[in-house]
Design an enzyme around this catalytic site. Structure first.
Site, mmCIF file in Angstrom:
data_model
loop_
_atom_site.group_PDB
_atom_site.id
_atom_site.type_symbol
_atom_site.label_atom_id
_atom_site.label_comp_id
_atom_site.label_asym_id
_atom_site.label_seq_id
_atom_site.Cartn_x
_atom_site.Cartn_y
_atom_site.Cartn_z
ATOM 1 N N ARG A 381 15.953 1.386 4.334
ATOM 2 C CA ARG A 381 15.944 0.243 5.247
ATOM 3 C C ARG A 381 16.762 0.494 6.515
ATOM 4 O O ARG A 381 17.492 1.452 6.632
ATOM 5 C CB ARG A 381 16.414 -1.031 4.550
ATOM 6 C CG ARG A 381 15.534 -1.503 3.407
ATOM 7 C CD ARG A 381 15.957 -2.884 2.915
ATOM 8 N NE ARG A 381 15.115 -3.336 1.810
ATOM 9 C CZ ARG A 381 15.270 -4.492 1.178
ATOM 10 N NH1 ARG A 381 16.223 -5.328 1.544
ATOM 11 N NH2 ARG A 381 14.472 -4.829 0.189
ATOM 12 N N ASN A 417 13.031 5.105 1.363
ATOM 13 C CA ASN A 417 12.539 3.882 0.737
ATOM 14 C C ASN A 417 12.509 2.771 1.775
ATOM 15 O O ASN A 417 13.508 2.515 2.441
ATOM 16 C CB ASN A 417 13.447 3.469 -0.427
ATOM 17 C CG ASN A 417 13.029 2.141 -1.042
ATOM 18 O OD1 ASN A 417 11.973 2.055 -1.661
ATOM 19 N ND2 ASN A 417 13.836 1.105 -0.868
ATOM 20 N N GLU A 418 11.345 2.169 1.939
ATOM 21 C CA GLU A 418 11.198 1.025 2.845
ATOM 22 C C GLU A 418 11.696 1.356 4.249
ATOM 23 O O GLU A 418 12.409 0.578 4.876
ATOM 24 C CB GLU A 418 11.900 -0.203 2.267
ATOM 25 C CG GLU A 418 11.303 -0.636 0.937
ATOM 26 C CD GLU A 418 12.031 -1.787 0.276
ATOM 27 O OE1 GLU A 418 13.068 -2.235 0.802
ATOM 28 O OE2 GLU A 418 11.572 -2.228 -0.790
ATOM 29 N N ASN A 419 11.299 2.536 4.747
ATOM 30 C CA ASN A 419 11.724 2.950 6.076
ATOM 31 C C ASN A 419 10.966 2.240 7.193
ATOM 32 O O ASN A 419 11.217 2.498 8.372
ATOM 33 C CB ASN A 419 11.575 4.470 6.212
ATOM 34 C CG ASN A 419 12.386 5.205 5.168
ATOM 35 O OD1 ASN A 419 11.830 5.698 4.194
ATOM 36 N ND2 ASN A 419 13.695 5.258 5.334
ATOM 37 N N ARG A 456 8.396 5.595 -0.734
ATOM 38 C CA ARG A 456 7.790 4.323 -1.104
ATOM 39 C C ARG A 456 7.831 3.369 0.090
ATOM 40 O O ARG A 456 8.837 3.229 0.759
ATOM 41 C CB ARG A 456 8.523 3.677 -2.277
ATOM 42 C CG ARG A 456 7.891 2.336 -2.655
ATOM 43 C CD ARG A 456 8.733 1.438 -3.524
ATOM 44 N NE ARG A 456 8.135 0.112 -3.550
ATOM 45 C CZ ARG A 456 8.427 -0.851 -2.688
ATOM 46 N NH1 ARG A 456 9.316 -0.654 -1.745
ATOM 47 N NH2 ARG A 456 7.826 -2.027 -2.759
#
Length: 814
Positions: A381, A417-419, A456
């Site tokens: 994030r 993750n969730e970039n 992801r």
């Protein structure tokens, strides 16, 4: 002189290693200078710092406040200090402090000398304190004040920092402290710093190859070393050996390659491990380094399933955060082992370690238990920071790969993750994120060509990595759970290699429902099942079960049941991983039924099983099991003579149900007969107590489960009062329970009020555990809540308050 911290990747230390768990003092907050940590503290001296406390390592200084309902968790510096008796047995040997992980920035001092510092909370590293120890022994204070011991001070800091990963926008706590084991290590003058053992085998298992390379810890530049290798099979039999004298080398060097015909393969059912021993002799002193390896062949088939050793294996997975009731990240080895063994007993053969490099203990257990691994760096994030931010990501990727390189369980290196989630920086540039993702992807393949890369939920980078997992939360953040297969196939068709990680939903332990699927009627169908901005919020936005559902265990078992029965008939599916195995603390969910807890686990934060655990077991395990839904559901409700469904989760072929001693017939298990694979009965309960018993057979053995439930037909009005009472006491621990009643004293079985427990007197609440029965502030489950009290052999008055209801009290007497 400052010594840069170096990597340490040996699972079995070169010669002498000691866990430093005892005799530590901790100070929450910062100091004016290092002398405040090293000067002696005298009783009654008002000029000393009086707030050091005795602690044991591992230790997390957010052990309790991560789930305290009243305040944000502490993010800042903390200090640790001890005095070590150091006696290196090796002439010209090196003395090291080996950190298995410390959060998030760390500085190490010997007396007043800064000897090492490290940035990053999850990778391993060492501080070489040899020279600083030698220098301090010449200080007059060595004997006079410290009685021949070496003063060690460590500053740990988890302050918010946008130029560090992971982002504080992440859905987990960025913990502080020495929360993994710290080891005092003695090594000879020359030892192996890192060893890389590449074990490979063809899909048929006919020929295995072993290649070994290494780097040396040789600060004195000894010019000649004798290197020996021994390889032992899973039964301890010597199957290969080699020795050679080398001129001292610097950097990574290839040392030996050999082959083994028909090696015993590592698999999830039979996790066979070979042992590689590397011994290094220099100046007559030998150091020994040992690694566990496994021979296995895996493949993600293009547009197809996952293959292990030439056969299809459906990856049945879950996730893990480093978090536990009462200790936060500072889990002991015993606690980690209990957790991992519980996962395996549920049938797990795959795990994604979210969202950071985890303890070597976890990886060792995955090797031994047969659990395949996706491990990732904490680029999670917030966007993309500057050069120091990117350097940390590069370093943590390199460290993760090099330190866990030899684990046969690992098949995927996760890069992020969730970039696609902005927030930390004024600029959110997809092109720059793509370019950096490409760089990390290339670096991973250079460091380890044998494994795959994955991310992801970042669609604009999905073409970069080897394996991609989109966001699919059917029946929780979007859509309904019966859309799961259709949505998954749509996403599968968009990439070459698809793996579904993160699915599921929250459940408040002990909350059950007679009509759990009601919220599905509010949800728009056919609009996808991906999570979007604001979906975790309990307020506003479009209808979704995460906001509009009842958060009952009853709903989640249905959602899981549907997903698992569908996954059995998706031949193209490589696998899926439920999010997560265990409830964990998070700073971004203060309004959940347990404040600051992500409650999607199939076990609670203290490993107490929820009902969902047994649904997985019924699909994924072969050891006989049988479980009636509702062990934590003491009271059901409805009209007199109204039929209610009783569900049994079992992996037995046939089950018979008895209610109040009467057989209601046998049912055969059929995984495609939803719900409960056909093991369900419509039952008319009598008012009051009912006994339910399920009986099944396998291989001539009988397996049973039995529960007692009350059936309430009285209808209740709105909550009007609370009843607080002690329900049990044992070994100095009393349990109190609050019930919410209407004006006619009828239990309000759908009440979900927030209540807060308190206590005055000698006793103390056992709270801040992040569990349904270990939280001072908590939502009711079916009109009731519990908490435990340590009586301390004294008198107390416990209380409970709730908005709009009169407070209630109960005396606790010895």
């Amino acid at each position: 002189m400052l010594v840069v911290a170096v990597l340490f990747c040996s699972p079995i230390f070169a010669q002498k290693s000691q866990r430093l768990t005892q005799n530590w003092e901790f100070l929450k907050g910062d100091l004016g200078g290092i002398y405040e940590a090293i000067r002696p503290v005298k009783a009654g001296n008002p000029e000393s710092v009086p707030v050091w406390e005795q602690v044991q390592l591992p230790h997390c200084f957010n052990a309790k406040d991560a789930v305290t309902p009243d305040v944000n968790y502490y993010q800042g510096p903390g200090w640790y200090r001890t005095q070590l008796a150091i006696s290196n047995p090796y002439k010209n040997g090196r003395t090291l402090l080996h950190f298995e992980g410390a959060g998030q920035k760390t500085k190490v001092y010997i007396y007043d000398v800064l000897v090492a510092e490290h940035v990053g909370g999850y990778d391993e590293w060492t501080a070489d304190i040899t020279d600083a120890v030698t220098a301090f022994r010449k200080n007059p204070l060595f004997e006079k004040q410290f009685k021949g011991k070496i003063p060690v001070e460590i500053r740990s800091d988890n302050s918010r920092d946008l130029e560090m990963i992971p982002s504080d926008l992440s859905d987990f706590n960025v913990y502080g402290g020495l929360y993994r084991y710290l080891n005092l290590v003695y090594v000879p003058q020359v030892s192996a710093e890192k060893v890389f053992a590449t074990a490979s085998v063809d899909a048929k298992g006919s020929l295995g190859t072993l290649k070994i390379s290494s780097t040396l810890l040789n600060p004195d530049g000894v010019d000649t070393v004798l290197v020996k290798f021994q390889v032992k099979d899973p039964q301890g039999k010597l199957v290969a050996s080699f020795n050679k004298e080398w001129k001292a080398f610097y950097g990574k060097k290839d040392l030996w390659e050999t082959s083994l015909k028909h090696p015993v393969l590592w698999s999830t059912d039979n996790p066979n491990l070979y042992t590689v021993e590397m011994s290094i002799t220099a100046n007559g002193v030998t150091s020994v380094h040992s690694e566990k390896i496994g021979f296995r062949n895996f493949e993600f088939v293009k547009k197809g399933p996952f293959m292990l050793n030439g056969k299809r294996l459906l990856l049945r997975g879950t996730h893990r955060h480093e978090d536990h009731a009462g200790v936060a990240a500072a889990m002991t080895e015993d606690q980690i082992r209990e957790e991992m063994e519980l996962m395996k007993s549920m049938g797990v053969n795959f795990i994604r370690l979210g969202h950071y490099q985890q303890s070597r203990i976890v990886l060792d257990l995955c090797d031994r238990l047969g659990i395949l691994v996706w491990e990732e760096i904490p680029w999670c994030r917030g966007g993309l920071g500057g050069e120091s931010y990117k350097n940390q990501a590069r370093t943590m990727l390199r460290n993760m790969v090099e330190q866990h390189y030899n684990h046969p369980s690992i098949i995927i290196w996760g890069l992020g993750n969730e970039n696609d989630w902005p927030g930390d920086f004024s600029e959110f540039d997809q092109h720059k994120i793509r370019e950096f993702m490409k760089e990390l992807n290339d670096l991973s393949h250079v460091l380890d060509p044998s494994r795959k890369t994955a991310i992801r939920r970042c669609d604009f980078c999905k073409d970069i990595v080897d394996v991609y997992s989109p966001s699919i939360w059917a029946g929780w953040y979007r859509g309904i759970y019966t859309e799961y297969k259709e949505v998954s196939k749509q996403e599968f068709d968009k990439v070459d290699h698809f793996l579904h990680v993160e699915w599921g939903g929250d459940s408040h332990a002990g909350r059950h429902s007679e009509s759990p699927d009601n919220a599905l009627s509010l949800v728009t169908k056919g609009k996808g099942a991906d999570e979007r901005a604001g979906d975790a919020s309990l307020f506003g936005g479009s209808a979704r079960v995460s906001k509009d559902g009842d958060w009952s265990e009853s709903y989640i078992v249905n959602l899981i049941d549907w997903h698992l029965k569908e996954q059995e008939n998706m031949p193209w599916l490589s696998g899926a991983a439920y999010w997560p195995f265990k409830d964990f603390s998070t700073p971004v969910r203060p309004d959940n039924p347990i404040p600051y807890m992500n409650q999607k686990g199939v076990v609670e934060r203290d490993l107490t099983k929820k009902e969902a655990f047994y649904v997985f077991q019924s699909y994924w395990t072969t050891a006989p099991m049988i479980h009636i839904y509702g062990h934590s559901w003491p009271v059901r409700w409805g009209a007199a003579n109204e039929e209610k469904m009783v569900k049994v989760y079992a992996n037995l072929d046939e089950v018979e149900l008895f209610v109040n001693g009467k057989s209601l017939g046998k049912r055969k298990r059929n995984s495609q007969d939803f719900p409960a694979a056909g093991l369900r009965w419509m039952v008319t309960f009598k008012e009051g107590q009912n006994t339910i018993k399920a009986v099944g057979k396998k291989d001539g053995k009988v397996f049973t489960d039995e529960i007692t439930q009350e059936y309430q037909t009285e209808k209740w009005d709105k909550p009007a009062k609370m009843l607080l009472e002690k329900v049990s006491e044992k070994d100095g621990i009393a349990v109190i329970q609050v019930k919410v009643l209407d004006k006619n004293n009828i239990l309000c079985l759908d009440a979900q009020n927030y209540i807060s427990f308190g206590i005055t007197g000698d006793g103390t609440l056992i709270d801040d555990m992040g569990t349904a029965r270990g939280s001072r502030k908590v939502q009711l489950g079916n009109g009731r809540a519990e908490i435990s009290i340590k009586t301390n052999k004294g008198k107390s008055v416990a209380s409970v308050i709730a908005d709009g209801l009169p407070s209630a009290f109960v005396e606790i007497n010895p």
